[in-house]
Design an enzyme around this catalytic site. Structure first.
Site: not given
Ligand code: GLU
Length: 500
Positions: A262-263
């Site tokens: 994920s970011k």
């Protein structure tokens, strides 16, 4: 026929393209090149609520940076123009109408409030609501209502959607190139909306219609689309079209391997998950990009190619052309691919060494005379990961040492080393040609004449001149510092080093 292979990358411009999306584009590109086929870029922008300004341009620029060049599509053109779905809006309606006429789709007038109420009532009985063969007969649609009533609702302008009539009984099967056979019972698929009340197609309809019209032979896309594939197969069947071959790529996993990348992982780990820097148009927040972080395009491509694929040999370094030659869908892994940023850095280090030194000097050390710039590049090239470290290294190099490596002093600073440094300090001013060979020769000569081994003194000399026990080639370093500076630094060290 292999020359008829047609694949596409079909991103939605809903934000910056994730690096996983770039991998999808790359694999499509490589497969097209390998098979002598065509690679298309189609922009899937029918979801107006999720449209983000600048995102399409970002996709085009990212692909252009890496040289993942489409043969047809947005920005290029081709026989199936337009390639932006929002510009193909009218076309999808005709296909939805065809399904309506064939009894494969139906109008549904249920309001979102009515559907919410359904969901709540199902939940209160411990089950989940699905718009499907069991429920559709009791809901507000053209299957349950009398034809006259349907006509009246449409004539009076009641908003409606068009839904796919998923067969009540049956199994959907298809053989994915990566996942092998996938079997799903139709009872687990709901009657998905094909046309929304705003007259726009949903992703599912537009995607299938366009893949058919654009003669796509292989759909290579992320694993997150695997659950949609059975529905897409049903749509192909409803239209009476041959479905393309599907290949669902493995997920990108966190560096530790537990869960999807994920970011947030990127922010915590300080590494990019976007190809290029992205500034959120709404918040102004900036996300790191591979390009701006100093990843070379060759390294980025090589790293991405290996995220879920391997050539089956020991070779790791591949140019884009070599990747295209070696690529095959068969060698894509089923298991998720750990996003190992250390591997990305390793690739960058390898490709840094292959860069043109003059170009690096001109781009990253623009304030130095060209020959000096190149000398610095050569000195530091195998000690850095990113090109912008060059300027930092040069600055550090030019600062006189404030402290000296204590561990080296503790083990190597002795009477021999002292006399060695003193002899060198006397010899250096006499060196006429201040270049590595000349300097080395002078040092060697004076030490040998006095019976001191070079090995006893060289590390101490390095500490005296740079403060550090290790570093790049010392003779070249001395050349770059310059004669006067070296003499000065040596004198300072001799004054500051601990008394013996
Ligand atoms: N528009 C979809 C996406 O954003 C395309 C998925 C597909 O390739 O079918 O990923």
């Amino acid at each position: 026929m292999s020359d008829s292979v047609r694949v596409r990358f079909a991103p939605s411009p809903t934000g910056p393209l994730h690096i996983g999306g770039v991998r999808t584009a790359l694999y499509n590109y490589l497969f097209a090149r390998k098979m002598g086929g065509k690679f298309l870029l189609r922009i899937e922008d029918t979801d107006q609520a999720r449209f983000v300004p600048g995102a399409e341009n970002y996709i085009l620029e990212s692909l252009a940076w890496l040289g993942i060049s489409p043969d047809e599509g947005v920005g290029i053109g081709g026989p199936h123009e337009p390639y932006r779905q929002s510009e193909r809006k009218d076309l999808y309606k005709a296909y939805a109408d065809q399904l309506l006429a064939d009894g494969k789709a139906y109008y549904a007038f249920d309001t979102s409030e009515e559907l919410d109420a359904m969901r709540t009532s199902f939940e209160s009985q411990g089950s989940a609501f699905q718009y499907n063969s069991l429920t559709r007969v009791k809901l507000k649609n053209s299957i349950a209502l009398a034809p006259a009533e349907v006509d009246q609702l449409i004539a009076s302008g009641t908003p409606y959607v068009i839904r796919l009539k998923v067969p009540a009984k049956g199994e959907v099967r298809f053989q994915d190139s990566i996942r092998d056979w996938v079997h799903v019972h139709t009872s687990s698929i709901d009657d998905k909306v094909l046309m929304k009340s705003d007259g726009m197609p949903t992703y599912h309809l537009a995607n299938v219609v366009d893949d058919h019209i654009m003669e796509i032979t292989h759909v290579i896309r992320g694993e997150e689309w695997l659950p949609s594939a059975p529905l897409h197969i049903l749509l192909y069947q409803a239209f009476g079209w041959k479905a393309p071959q599907f290949a669902h790529l493995p997920l990108l996993l966190k560096p530790e391997g537990n869960g999807k990348l994920s970011k947030r992982d990127a922010d915590l780990g300080g590494f990019p998950v976007f190809p290029m820097e992205w500034t959120d148009p709404a918040t102004g927040a900036v996300s790191k990009g591979f390009k701006q972080e100093g990843y070379l395009k060759e390294a980025t491509l090589n790293f991405l190619a290996f995220l879920g694929w391997n050539p089956g040999t020991e070779q790791e370094m591949f140019s884009l052309t070599e990747l295209a030659e070696a690529f095959s869908l068969e060698r894509i892994n089923k298991a998720g691919a750990k996003f190992d940023v250390k591997k990305a850095q390793w690739f960058n280090e390898q490709y840094m060494k292959q860069q043109d030194t003059a170009a690096l000097a001109a781009n990253y050390l623009p304030n130095l005379p060209a020959d000096q710039g190149v000398a610095f590049v050569q000195l530091f090239l195998d000690r850095i990961t990113f090109p912008q470290e060059l300027a930092v290294k040069v600055t550090e190099f030019q600062v006189r040492p404030a402290i000296y490596d204590e561990a080296v002093l503790a083990s190597k600073w002795n009477a021999d080393a002292l006399s060695g440094l003193q002899l060198i300090a006397q010899a250096l001013p006499t060196v006429e040609s201040w270049e590595p060979e000349g300097i080395k020769h002078a040092i060697h000569e004076v030490l040998e004449a006095n019976g001191i081994k070079m090995g006893k003194v060289m590390q101490i000399l390095r500490v005296a001149l740079s403060g550090n026990g290790a570093g790049p080639d010392l003779m070249i370093s001395m050349q770059l510092w310059g004669k006067a500076e070296v003499i000065e630094r040596l004198a300072t060290a001799l004054a500051k080093f601990p008394a013996l």
